[in-house]
Design a protein around this motif. Structure first.
Motif, mmCIF file in Angstrom:
data_model
loop_
_atom_site.group_PDB
_atom_site.id
_atom_site.type_symbol
_atom_site.label_atom_id
_atom_site.label_comp_id
_atom_site.label_asym_id
_atom_site.label_seq_id
_atom_site.Cartn_x
_atom_site.Cartn_y
_atom_site.Cartn_z
ATOM 1 N N UNK A 162 0.922 -1.541 0.115
ATOM 2 C CA UNK A 162 0.179 0.033 0.495
ATOM 3 C C UNK A 162 0.588 1.009 -0.080
ATOM 4 N N UNK A 163 0.070 2.321 -0.148
ATOM 5 C CA UNK A 163 0.956 3.334 -0.850
ATOM 6 C C UNK A 163 0.628 4.649 0.089
ATOM 7 N N UNK A 164 1.328 5.454 0.569
ATOM 8 C CA UNK A 164 1.114 7.483 1.475
ATOM 9 C C UNK A 164 2.502 7.645 0.351
ATOM 10 N N UNK A 165 2.181 8.759 0.858
ATOM 11 C CA UNK A 165 3.165 9.915 0.604
ATOM 12 C C UNK A 165 4.163 10.424 2.398
ATOM 13 N N UNK A 166 3.563 9.715 3.011
ATOM 14 C CA UNK A 166 3.586 9.893 4.667
ATOM 15 C C UNK A 166 5.061 8.798 4.823
ATOM 16 N N UNK A 167 5.718 9.342 5.757
ATOM 17 C CA UNK A 167 7.018 8.554 6.482
ATOM 18 C C UNK A 167 6.811 7.149 6.666
ATOM 19 N N UNK A 168 7.624 6.418 6.702
ATOM 20 C CA UNK A 168 7.364 5.125 7.124
ATOM 21 C C UNK A 168 7.203 4.919 8.688
ATOM 22 N N UNK A 169 7.865 6.201 9.262
ATOM 23 C CA UNK A 169 7.750 5.168 10.854
ATOM 24 C C UNK A 169 7.316 7.300 11.676
ATOM 25 N N UNK A 170 6.462 7.799 10.703
ATOM 26 C CA UNK A 170 5.134 8.914 10.773
ATOM 27 C C UNK A 170 4.002 7.946 11.629
ATOM 28 N N UNK A 171 4.612 8.632 13.022
ATOM 29 C CA UNK A 171 3.355 7.537 13.727
ATOM 30 C C UNK A 171 2.077 9.019 13.921
ATOM 31 N N UNK A 172 0.428 8.558 13.500
ATOM 32 C CA UNK A 172 -0.613 9.336 13.687
ATOM 33 C C UNK A 172 -1.323 8.629 14.292
ATOM 34 N N UNK A 173 -2.625 9.090 14.840
ATOM 35 C CA UNK A 173 -4.248 8.439 15.007
ATOM 36 C C UNK A 173 -4.828 8.358 13.668
ATOM 37 N N UNK A 174 -5.521 7.233 13.932
ATOM 38 C CA UNK A 174 -6.247 6.815 13.189
ATOM 39 C C UNK A 174 -8.217 6.452 13.823
ATOM 40 N N UNK A 175 -9.256 6.743 12.877
ATOM 41 C CA UNK A 175 -10.445 6.326 13.916
ATOM 42 C C UNK A 175 -10.613 5.848 12.686
ATOM 43 N N UNK A 229 5.371 7.056 -1.110
ATOM 44 C CA UNK A 229 5.695 7.828 -2.858
ATOM 45 C C UNK A 229 6.065 9.758 -2.710
ATOM 46 N N UNK A 230 6.728 10.323 -3.495
ATOM 47 C CA UNK A 230 6.896 11.235 -3.035
ATOM 48 C C UNK A 230 5.057 11.944 -2.579
ATOM 49 N N UNK A 231 5.615 13.482 -2.472
ATOM 50 C CA UNK A 231 4.122 14.317 -2.249
ATOM 51 C C UNK A 231 4.488 14.693 -4.415
ATOM 52 N N UNK A 232 4.819 14.555 -4.756
ATOM 53 C CA UNK A 232 4.669 14.926 -6.690
ATOM 54 C C UNK A 232 4.013 13.942 -6.899
ATOM 55 N N UNK A 233 4.656 13.059 -6.528
ATOM 56 C CA UNK A 233 4.328 11.369 -7.245
ATOM 57 C C UNK A 233 2.448 11.146 -6.884
ATOM 58 N N UNK A 234 2.588 11.585 -5.918
ATOM 59 C CA UNK A 234 0.577 11.403 -4.524
ATOM 60 C C UNK A 234 0.154 12.387 -5.538
ATOM 61 N N UNK A 235 0.619 13.683 -6.288
ATOM 62 C CA UNK A 235 -0.823 13.963 -6.100
ATOM 63 C C UNK A 235 -0.806 14.157 -7.707
ATOM 64 N N UNK A 236 0.874 13.860 -8.840
ATOM 65 C CA UNK A 236 -0.294 13.206 -9.923
ATOM 66 C C UNK A 236 -0.513 12.217 -10.086
ATOM 67 N N UNK A 247 -8.667 18.880 -6.155
ATOM 68 C CA UNK A 247 -8.335 18.364 -4.943
ATOM 69 C C UNK A 247 -7.121 17.890 -4.530
ATOM 70 N N UNK A 248 -6.474 18.165 -5.673
ATOM 71 C CA UNK A 248 -5.613 17.034 -5.889
ATOM 72 C C UNK A 248 -4.361 17.389 -5.272
ATOM 73 N N UNK A 249 -4.145 18.952 -5.799
ATOM 74 C CA UNK A 249 -3.463 20.019 -4.558
ATOM 75 C C UNK A 249 -4.282 19.752 -3.583
ATOM 76 N N UNK A 250 -5.152 19.839 -2.858
ATOM 77 C CA UNK A 250 -5.509 19.890 -1.489
ATOM 78 C C UNK A 250 -5.663 18.552 -0.816
ATOM 79 N N UNK A 251 -5.590 17.465 -1.292
ATOM 80 C CA UNK A 251 -4.998 16.373 -0.795
ATOM 81 C C UNK A 251 -3.274 16.742 -0.870
#
Length: 292
Positions: A162-175, A229-236, A247-251
């Motif tokens: 699975x993919x995201x533009x966040x660092x692999x070790x960045x801990x965040x809340x989820x619900x 993935x990079x933020x640029x690749x995520x947006x593309x 929408x893409x820029x906002x995400x």
């Protein structure tokens, strides 16, 4: 009377179930009533149309005590204001003209944290507009949804990634969407609260993408890895799927803001913590979607 928007969505359908289970009168705004379960159509009033339509909301809000408000995604909108504030403008006028007392809205964490957070900034602007009508208002302030992972179920199933533009070790809340709905139902059924306030729904723990990959691997019984993935690749990638530039820029802006602390400002307490763990969610939601 409780009016519920988006009653066929991941959150809205659970709100409908909770309100009806409590025996409260419900009125649903839905574009296509045939998408509602037959049992729901028999037990609730239905107003067909968009809750961005002035005539629809005027009809639906007549005699309503409380409204569950969720701005639906519009991936092709030319601006984020079109998705949130401009979409909500007719409803805000109807809140006042029809005498709605309470509104519970799906919102986001991060008020006052960062100035440019894409969809979050636009959502908070909409919240201010709703509150300015004079209704008693509660914003469910939310981090990333566990349920968003269902959008990557095919990639997890076929490629174990699975993919995201966040660092692999960045801990965040989820619900989980189920916990969001439960919080909304509690508020909608309670006629005593007044004024304006935020109700965070933070999940029980902070997790990184590496943490989620480990949990998914254990639950699914097969290796799952995270690929940044990079933020640029995520947006593309969003643009390639037909998402509008706004929408893409906002995400992309929202992802950068999350990396930089957008979701960290609200402390987890017994009141802000919600019960569903990511492991439980994977067992009950992701596993059936991936393994069928």
């Amino acid at each position: 009377m409780i009016v519920i928007t988006t009653p066929t969505g991941r959150i809205g359908r659970r709100v409908v179930d909770g309100v009806l289970a409590a025996g409260a009168p419900a009125r649903l705004i839905v574009r296509d009533a045939s998408r509602l379960p037959a049992g729901v159509r028999e037990r609730a009033e239905v107003v067909e149309g968009s809750h961005g339509d002035p005539d629809v909301v005027a009809k639906a809000f007549a005699g309503a005590d409380a409204v569950f408000w969720l701005a639906p995604p519009d991936h092709r909108a030319a601006s984020l204001d079109d998705v949130y504030s401009r979409f909500a403008q007719p409803a805000c006028e109807a809140f006042e003209s029809q005498g709605v007392r309470r509104v519970v809205a799906v919102s986001a964490l991060g008020r006052g944290v960062l100035p440019d957070a894409g969809h979050v900034t636009a959502t908070l602007k909409m919240d201010d507009m709703i509150a300015s009508t004079g209704v008693h208002f509660r914003a469910l302030t939310l981090p990333t949804f566990m349920d968003n992972m269902l959008g990557q179920a095919e990639s997890i199933k076929n490629d174990g990634v699975f993919f995201s533009a966040l660092p692999a070790d960045r801990k965040l809340p989820m619900c989980a969407c189920r916990d969001i709905a439960d919080a909304a139902v509690r508020l909608l059924l309670d006629p005593e609260w007044t004024g304006r306030g935020d109700v965070p729904v933070l999940g029980p723990e902070d997790l990184s993408n590496d943490d989620m990959a480990r949990i998914m691997s254990e639950v699914l019984g097969r290796p799952v890895r995270y690929q940044r993935v990079s933020v640029e690749a995520f947006e593309q990638s969003m643009l390639a799927r037909g998402v509008s530039e706004a929408n893409a820029q906002g995400l992309a802006e929202m992802m950068v803001a999350k990396e930089n602390g957008l979701d960290d400002a609200e402390p987890r307490t017994p009141e802000t913590s919600s019960p569903t763990t990511f492991r439980q969610w994977c067992e009950e939601e992701l596993k059936p979607a991936v393994l069928g």
